[in-house]
Design an enzyme around this catalytic site. Sequence first.
Site, short mmCIF file in Angstrom:
data_model
loop_
_atom_site.label_atom_id
_atom_site.label_comp_id
_atom_site.label_asym_id
_atom_site.label_seq_id
_atom_site.Cartn_x
_atom_site.Cartn_y
_atom_site.Cartn_z
CD GLU A 486 -2.69 1.66 0.40
OE1 GLU A 486 -2.83 0.93 -0.60
OE2 GLU A 486 -3.29 2.73 0.53
CD GLU A 493 -3.18 6.02 -5.63
OE1 GLU A 493 -4.04 5.94 -6.52
OE2 GLU A 493 -3.39 5.58 -4.48
C1 AGP Z 1 -6.31 3.81 -4.15
O1 AGP Z 1 -5.52 4.83 -3.70
C2 AGP Z 1 -6.64 3.78 -5.54
N1 AGP Z 1 -6.94 5.02 -6.11
C3 AGP Z 1 -7.33 2.55 -6.11
O2 AGP Z 1 -6.37 1.55 -6.05
C4 AGP Z 1 -8.65 2.05 -5.48
O3 AGP Z 1 -8.42 1.60 -4.18
C5 AGP Z 1 -9.22 0.94 -6.37
O4 AGP Z 1 -9.49 1.45 -7.64
C6 AGP Z 1 -10.46 0.31 -5.79
O5 AGP Z 1 -11.49 1.23 -5.65
P1 AGP Z 1 -12.79 0.87 -4.82
O6 AGP Z 1 -12.37 0.67 -3.39
O7 AGP Z 1 -13.71 2.05 -4.98
O8 AGP Z 1 -13.35 -0.38 -5.41
#
Ligand code: AGP
Length: 617
Positions: A486, A493
Amino acid sequence: MCGIVGYVGPKSTVDVLLGGLKRLEYRGYDSAGVSVINTLGTLETRKKAGKLSILVDDIYKTPLGEAHIGIGHTRWATHGAPTDGNAHPHLGGNTQKLSLIHNGIIENFSELKSELLEAGVSFASETDTEVAAHLIAREYDKTNDLIESFRTVVRRLHGAFTILVMHEDEPGVVLAARRNAPLVIGLGEGENFLGSDVAAFVEHTKRAISVGQDEIVILRKDAVEIENFAGHKIEREEFLIDWDASAASKGGWSSFMAKEIADQPQSVADTLMSRVSSDGTVHLEELAPLTSLLPKIDRIIMVACGTAAYAAEVGKYAIESWARIPVSVELSHEFRYRDPILTPNTLVVAVSQSGETMDTLMATRYAKEAGATVLSICNTQGATLAREADAVLYTHAGPEVAVASTKAFTSQIVSMYLLALHIAGIRNTRSLNELQDTGKNLLKLPAQIADVLSNTQGIRSLAKAYKDAETVLFLGRNVGFPIALEGALKLKELAYIHSEGFAAGELKHGPIALIEAGQPVIVIVPSPNDPDSLHAKVISNIEEIRSRGAKVIAIAEEGDQRVAQHAEEVFFIPKVQQMLAPVLSVIPLQIFAMELSSAKGLDVDQPRNLAKSVTVE
Ligand code: AGP
């Protein structure tokens, strides 16, 4: 991956639309646009490439007319570059009286476009969306019945879409349709709203209805009708939104992410609220639909993407250790394409902040069709995932606006601890005392998070010092491993820095070749009191990389005297039951990524190429 908002009512429509788009901008932010039908009965459209603020400035300089009906869109491009022309709304027909916005992908758009081109229609954009605008306008020219024309066309579309349409000749109605993309109705007094999620209108009303798959909404200021694509009426229950509108604003913080990191003592407390009594007993009434299944499940499969998948990885450790059920964590987009083994005794746990991640929704549908039961761990009320699952455990973290997930992550982990304790209680895999002790430890987490947050100066300065780093590595073991993953994801990102997370024990099997002089490595160090001597093993791992020139930054437990001799920098977190440590150890990593992003002058809340919820596969 786009945000949509619709409004019919007495308020200044442009203000309602721009306010809604501001709250939905996290869904996509490469262009934005609105259409209104002004009080003179004329359709006006304004759209601009770039952030929403560019559209707002443009409208400020040259205002649109007073209006009481309108639609708005914030885009994450799929077909066609982010330009003014490709921004939504798109106009349909020769008269350009129809305006349409779309979230999703119309998969059969090429074939529909060829049909329209042959009929002499000319296109103003490179989008898949524009075909829908022309098709509906063409039908309407034939039938003079907007609702019937809309039904006819949405039945022809394949793929994922939420579509909103208005027509100058029908100035009192917005039509909407949804398939595989989110849509929620907000119910007001003499006014009604549409949004991709409740954040779009929560400042105006708390009453909402979640629209089902393949349904059409006919929205007027004093009436809302829902029907299926065949035109049969559907009744849907309304629900009350428990988010506070102010929770979706920055409230004085420099970014949504900064606010959401700081929210964590409260968001974790909200996840625990009414679920753990003061003696540490866990009650999860929401799991009543699973009562007969839980004693007999023989396997749990967690499906999730990105940060939610790392939260699920932590959940795996807790459920296996406390409830003694085998757990596997699968990336949603891989899961259904590998012919997984699912039985009626498999519990699939779908973890998602938005509840709209298409990959996770598709994995969930696949699991249900194969006979498994699905529990969703979801943060957004009324989300598709929550509606489609057999039971829902809401994380109650409140609205998360920054693209990088922070408070949703910690609340997902805590929800999984609750789930693990609940199942362990049912299956008697741990003594009541042990379970209650852990329950009591959970109740301490909000104060411990506040403690971590009160001492972040060191990690902030460190982030600035590493602003020119080309690669940062993260190491962890046991529950520290998903936290390493994480931490690396946050840095990628937000700061666009190459970063990787590794299980510390895996290093010597290959990744250690990456270590060279000066390489920053952030290590999540287990408690020195852990019963499996993992602390000593991680210290050995640290020495292996330090002797090859790595600069080690350790996240360690308060009172860990040994670690300081093995690291250039140490950041301490409070002493906590080892299984619960991820909720604390991730916080310095969230702050590190955020500060490094700011130090590089990047947009913390809206990193490039990303959108908050990925509603396409
Ligand atoms: C996290 O920082 C991200 N932007 C991304 O990985 C996100 O956690 C993932 O797209 C899942 O999204 P959700 O929890 O809305 O399903």
